[in-house]
Design a protein around this motif. Structure first.
Motif, PDB file in Angstrom:
ATOM      1  N   LEU A  14       0.908  -1.150   0.039  1.00 16.05           N
ATOM      2  CA  LEU A  14       0.148  -0.052   0.039  1.00 16.05           C
ATOM      3  C   LEU A  14       0.659   1.385   0.061  1.00 16.05           C
ATOM      4  CD1 LEU A  14      -3.011   0.965   0.230  1.00 16.05           C
ATOM      5  CD2 LEU A  14      -2.647   1.110   2.581  1.00 16.05           C
ATOM      6  N   LEU A  15       1.830   1.375   0.729  1.00 17.69           N
ATOM      7  CA  LEU A  15       2.738   2.514   0.970  1.00 17.69           C
ATOM      8  C   LEU A  15       3.575   2.569  -0.171  1.00 17.69           C
ATOM      9  CD1 LEU A  15       3.535   2.150   4.672  1.00 17.69           C
ATOM     10  CD2 LEU A  15       1.994   4.019   3.633  1.00 17.69           C
ATOM     11  N   GLY A  16       4.198   1.253  -0.472  1.00 18.67           N
ATOM     12  CA  GLY A  16       5.221   1.449  -1.484  1.00 18.67           C
ATOM     13  C   GLY A  16       4.632   1.590  -2.910  1.00 18.67           C
ATOM     14  N   SER A  17       3.094   1.658  -2.923  1.00 20.96           N
ATOM     15  CA  SER A  17       2.688   1.786  -4.429  1.00 20.96           C
ATOM     16  C   SER A  17       2.782   3.561  -4.910  1.00 20.96           C
ATOM     17  CB  SER A  17       1.206   1.473  -4.383  1.00 20.96           C
ATOM     18  OG  SER A  17       0.455   2.170  -3.488  1.00 20.96           O
ATOM     19  N   VAL A  18       3.436   4.474  -4.134  1.00 23.76           N
ATOM     20  CA  VAL A  18       3.699   5.373  -4.592  1.00 23.76           C
ATOM     21  C   VAL A  18       4.753   5.192  -5.639  1.00 23.76           C
ATOM     22  CG1 VAL A  18       2.919   6.716  -2.437  1.00 23.76           C
ATOM     23  CG2 VAL A  18       5.584   6.111  -2.851  1.00 23.76           C
ATOM     24  N   HIS A  19       5.576   4.363  -5.509  1.00 25.05           N
ATOM     25  CA  HIS A  19       6.524   4.182  -6.555  1.00 25.05           C
ATOM     26  C   HIS A  19       5.926   3.690  -7.775  1.00 25.05           C
ATOM     27  CE1 HIS A  19      10.157   2.771  -8.413  1.00 25.05           C
ATOM     28  NE2 HIS A  19       9.911   1.559  -8.526  1.00 25.05           N
ATOM     29  N   CYS A  20       4.795   2.906  -7.879  1.00 24.87           N
ATOM     30  CA  CYS A  20       4.207   2.566  -8.856  1.00 24.87           C
ATOM     31  C   CYS A  20       3.664   3.563  -9.761  1.00 24.87           C
ATOM     32  CB  CYS A  20       2.847   1.439  -8.578  1.00 24.87           C
ATOM     33  SG  CYS A  20       3.639   0.108  -7.652  1.00 24.87           S
ATOM     34  N   ALA A  21       3.224   4.750  -9.074  1.00 23.57           N
ATOM     35  CA  ALA A  21       2.821   5.995  -9.581  1.00 23.57           C
ATOM     36  C   ALA A  21       3.754   6.438 -10.748  1.00 23.57           C
ATOM     37  CB  ALA A  21       2.496   7.002  -8.653  1.00 23.57           C
ATOM     38  N   ALA A 110      16.009  -1.149   2.669  1.00 25.32           N
ATOM     39  CA  ALA A 110      16.432  -0.797   1.259  1.00 25.32           C
ATOM     40  C   ALA A 110      15.209  -0.036   0.466  1.00 25.32           C
ATOM     41  CB  ALA A 110      16.974  -1.697   0.447  1.00 25.32           C
ATOM     42  N   LEU A 111      14.021  -0.545   0.435  1.00 29.88           N
ATOM     43  CA  LEU A 111      12.978  -0.392  -0.125  1.00 29.88           C
ATOM     44  C   LEU A 111      12.760   1.267   0.517  1.00 29.88           C
ATOM     45  CD1 LEU A 111      10.643  -0.496  -2.099  1.00 29.88           C
ATOM     46  CD2 LEU A 111       9.537  -1.767  -0.414  1.00 29.88           C
ATOM     47  N   GLY A 112      12.563   1.321   1.768  1.00 25.92           N
ATOM     48  CA  GLY A 112      12.308   2.556   2.241  1.00 25.92           C
ATOM     49  C   GLY A 112      13.171   3.520   1.813  1.00 25.92           C
ATOM     50  N   LEU A 113      14.301   3.471   1.676  1.00 24.02           N
ATOM     51  CA  LEU A 113      15.385   4.441   1.237  1.00 24.02           C
ATOM     52  C   LEU A 113      15.233   4.620  -0.248  1.00 24.02           C
ATOM     53  CD1 LEU A 113      18.828   3.213   3.003  1.00 24.02           C
ATOM     54  CD2 LEU A 113      17.180   5.112   3.567  1.00 24.02           C
ATOM     55  N   PHE A 114      14.816   3.691  -1.146  1.00 21.40           N
ATOM     56  CA  PHE A 114      14.755   3.433  -2.525  1.00 21.40           C
ATOM     57  C   PHE A 114      13.314   4.600  -2.631  1.00 21.40           C
ATOM     58  CE2 PHE A 114      12.879   1.567  -6.507  1.00 21.40           C
ATOM     59  CZ  PHE A 114      13.784   1.975  -7.289  1.00 21.40           C
ATOM     60  N   LEU A 115      12.405   4.383  -2.120  1.00 20.43           N
ATOM     61  CA  LEU A 115      11.027   5.413  -2.143  1.00 20.43           C
ATOM     62  C   LEU A 115      11.532   6.544  -1.858  1.00 20.43           C
ATOM     63  CD1 LEU A 115       8.428   3.013  -0.456  1.00 20.43           C
ATOM     64  CD2 LEU A 115       8.672   3.320  -2.823  1.00 20.43           C
ATOM     65  N   MET A 116      12.596   6.864  -0.954  1.00 20.78           N
ATOM     66  CA  MET A 116      12.617   8.417  -0.666  1.00 20.78           C
ATOM     67  C   MET A 116      13.775   8.931  -1.501  1.00 20.78           C
ATOM     68  SD  MET A 116      12.881   8.476   3.703  1.00 20.78           S
ATOM     69  CE  MET A 116      13.787   6.830   3.623  1.00 20.78           C
ATOM     70  N   THR A 210       0.770  12.819 -10.746  1.00 19.65           N
ATOM     71  CA  THR A 210       1.574  13.972 -10.180  1.00 19.65           C
ATOM     72  C   THR A 210       1.592  14.260  -8.702  1.00 19.65           C
ATOM     73  OG1 THR A 210       1.123  14.942 -12.442  1.00 19.65           O
ATOM     74  CG2 THR A 210       1.911  16.234 -10.776  1.00 19.65           C
ATOM     75  N   ARG A 211       0.549  14.037  -8.141  1.00 16.42           N
ATOM     76  CA  ARG A 211       0.324  14.423  -6.696  1.00 16.42           C
ATOM     77  C   ARG A 211       1.328  13.321  -5.904  1.00 16.42           C
ATOM     78  NH1 ARG A 211      -3.071  17.120  -3.931  1.00 16.42           N
ATOM     79  NH2 ARG A 211      -3.091  18.454  -5.442  1.00 16.42           N
ATOM     80  N   LEU A 212       1.203  11.723  -6.342  1.00 18.27           N
ATOM     81  CA  LEU A 212       1.951  11.057  -5.700  1.00 18.27           C
ATOM     82  C   LEU A 212       3.641  11.017  -5.946  1.00 18.27           C
ATOM     83  CD1 LEU A 212      -0.600   8.093  -6.446  1.00 18.27           C
ATOM     84  CD2 LEU A 212      -0.149   9.195  -4.243  1.00 18.27           C
ATOM     85  N   GLY A 213       3.532  11.662  -7.138  1.00 16.82           N
ATOM     86  CA  GLY A 213       5.083  11.778  -7.267  1.00 16.82           C
ATOM     87  C   GLY A 213       5.977  12.837  -6.435  1.00 16.82           C
ATOM     88  N   GLU A 214       5.226  13.682  -5.565  1.00 18.86           N
ATOM     89  CA  GLU A 214       5.652  14.764  -4.744  1.00 18.86           C
ATOM     90  C   GLU A 214       6.869  14.392  -3.838  1.00 18.86           C
ATOM     91  OE1 GLU A 214       2.554  17.067  -3.155  1.00 18.86           O
ATOM     92  OE2 GLU A 214       1.984  17.816  -4.720  1.00 18.86           O
ATOM     93  N   ARG A 215       7.840  14.791  -3.669  1.00 18.48           N
ATOM     94  CA  ARG A 215       8.804  14.285  -2.853  1.00 18.48           C
ATOM     95  C   ARG A 215       8.482  14.019  -1.314  1.00 18.48           C
ATOM     96  NH1 ARG A 215      14.200  13.631  -2.444  1.00 18.48           N
ATOM     97  NH2 ARG A 215      15.232  14.253  -0.729  1.00 18.48           N
ATOM     98  N   VAL A 217       5.507  13.126  -0.349  1.00 16.09           N
ATOM     99  CA  VAL A 217       4.772  11.791  -0.160  1.00 16.09           C
ATOM    100  C   VAL A 217       5.586  10.821  -0.007  1.00 16.09           C
ATOM    101  CG1 VAL A 217       2.916  10.432  -1.398  1.00 16.09           C
ATOM    102  CG2 VAL A 217       2.596  13.069  -1.498  1.00 16.09           C
ATOM    103  N   ARG A 218       6.665  10.614  -1.094  1.00 15.22           N
ATOM    104  CA  ARG A 218       7.559   9.467  -1.039  1.00 15.22           C
ATOM    105  C   ARG A 218       8.362   9.315   0.141  1.00 15.22           C
ATOM    106  NH1 ARG A 218       8.449   7.461  -6.425  1.00 15.22           N
ATOM    107  NH2 ARG A 218      10.654   6.886  -5.461  1.00 15.22           N
ATOM    108  N   ILE A 219       8.702  10.861   0.612  1.00 16.26           N
ATOM    109  CA  ILE A 219       9.518  10.577   1.810  1.00 16.26           C
ATOM    110  C   ILE A 219       8.705   9.787   3.033  1.00 16.26           C
ATOM    111  CG2 ILE A 219      10.580  12.009   3.528  1.00 16.26           C
ATOM    112  CD1 ILE A 219      11.810  13.768   1.481  1.00 16.26           C
ATOM    113  N   ALA A 220       7.386  10.401   3.004  1.00 13.76           N
ATOM    114  CA  ALA A 220       6.540   9.914   4.064  1.00 13.76           C
ATOM    115  C   ALA A 220       6.280   8.301   4.084  1.00 13.76           C
ATOM    116  CB  ALA A 220       5.257  10.689   4.112  1.00 13.76           C
ATOM    117  N   ALA A 221       6.078   7.903   2.664  1.00 14.88           N
ATOM    118  CA  ALA A 221       5.864   6.306   2.542  1.00 14.88           C
ATOM    119  C   ALA A 221       7.189   5.636   2.959  1.00 14.88           C
ATOM    120  CB  ALA A 221       5.459   6.256   1.231  1.00 14.88           C
ATOM    121  N   GLY A 222       8.282   6.129   2.443  1.00 16.90           N
ATOM    122  CA  GLY A 222       9.630   5.437   2.587  1.00 16.90           C
ATOM    123  C   GLY A 222      10.027   5.499   3.939  1.00 16.90           C
TER     124      GLY A 222
END
Length: 256
Positions: A14-21, A110-116, A210-215, A217-222
Motif C-alpha cells: 500500500l505504501l510502496g505503491s507511490v513508486h508504482c505511480a 532498502a526499499l524505504g530508502l529507495f522510495l525516498m 503527479t500528486r503521488l510523485g511529490e517528494r 509523499v515519497r519521503i513519508a511512505a519511505g
C-alpha cells in the motif's frame, strides 16, 4: 515456522505503491483511458494503444483485468521464490532461516530508502531483471492493442514481470515463507496492497500520478516502510518482544 504475517506485507504494498505511480502509472493510464498514451518511466517498449480501440470495453473492467493479471504474475513469482527456498530446506535449517529473515528486513529498509530517493541500490536489481523483460516484451507486441478484458489480463500478466526493485524486495520475504503456497500468499498480500493505488491511477489518470510523485509523499511512505524493516531487524537482534509487535514486523508467525 508456520508462515509469514501478511498484514505488514499488505502495508508495504500500500505504501510502496507511490513508486508504482512513477513506474507504472503512465502505462496503466494509457491502457485504461482514451487519449494520448503517456510514456512509461521505465525505458522499455511502451504499449501502443490506438485511441479508436481503448473504448472497446468498460474502463473499470479494463483496469480490473489488468491488475488481476499483474497480481497473478506476482503470485507466480512468489510461488517460485518460496518453493525454491523450501527445496533448500530453509524451514529445517535455523541458520538459513535466520539469515533469510535478516535479508528480508534489510531489503525492506532498502526499499524505504529507495522510495525516498535516498539510496538507489535497488535500481541495480532492476537492471538485472532487464534480460527477462527483453524476452517477454515481444509477447506483448504479439497480443495487439489491449482492447478487450482478455487482452488486458494478458498484458497485466506480462507487465507483472517488469523489473521492479520494490517487487524484488518483497520476493525476499516470499522466500522466507519456505513454501510455494506461502510465497504465493505473500505476493498476493503485496499485490492487494498495491491494488488501490494502481486502480485509482487507471481511473483518475495524470493528476493523481503527479500528486503521488511529490517528494514529501515519497519521503513519508519511505520512512514508514523503512521503519517496518528496522522493527524487524530490532526483533531479530532480540531488542523487541513478541506479541503486538508482530503485526508490524515481517516476521515468521509463531517464531520466537
Amino acid at each position: 515456522m508456520s508462515g509469514i504475517a501478511l498484514f505488514p506485507v499488505f502495508l508495504v504494498g500500500l505504501l510502496g505503491s507511490v513508486h508504482c505511480a512513477g513506474m507504472c502509472g503512465g502505462i496503466v493510464g494509457a491502457l485504461s483511458l482514451a487519449g494520448p498514451s503517456p510514456q512509461p518511466a521505465y525505458p522499455g517498449p511502451a504499449f501502443p494503444v490506438p485511441v479508436r480501440t481503448v473504448r472497446a470495453a468498460p474502463e473499470a473492467l479494463r483496469v480490473a483485468a489488468y491488475n488481476g493479471g499483474r497480481i497473478a504474475s506476482y503470485m507466480a513469482a512468489g510461488a517460485l521464490a518460496g518453493g525454491a527456498a523450501g527445496a533448500l530446506a530453509l524451514r529445517s535449517l535455523p541458520a538459513l532461516q535466520a539469515g533469510a529473515y535478516w535479508m528480508a528486513n534489510l531489503m525492506l529498509v532498502a526499499l524505504g530508502l529507495f522510495l525516498m530517493d535516498a539510496w538507489r541500490g535497488l535500481a541495480r536489481l532492476e537492471q538485472g531483471g532487464q534480460a527477462l523483460w527483453r524476452r517477454l516484451a515481444p509477447l506483448r507486441r504479439r497480443l495487439g492493442p489491449p482492447a478487450t478484458p482478455a487482452r488486458m489480463l494478458a498484458a497485466g500478466a506480462l507487465w507483472g514481470w517488469l523489473p521492479c526493485g520494490m517487487v524484488y524486495s518483497v520476493l525476499a520475504t516470499a522466500m522466507l515463507s519456505g513454501s510455494a503456497l506461502g510465497g504465493a500468499a505473500v505476493m498476493l498480500a503485496f499485490g492487494l496492497g498495491t491494488l488501490p493505488m494502481l486502480a485509482a491511477l487507471g481511473l483518475a489518470g495524470q493528476r493523481l500520478r503527479t500528486r503521488l510523485g511529490e517528494r514529501r509523499v515519497r519521503i513519508a511512505a519511505g520512512l514508514v516502510v523503512a521503519a517496518f524493516g528496522l522493527l524487524g531487524l530490532a526483533r531479530a537482534a532480540g531488542g523487541l518482544p513478541g506479541g503486538w509487535i508482530e503485526v508490524l514486523c515481517l516476521s515468521p508467525r509463531g517464531a520466537a
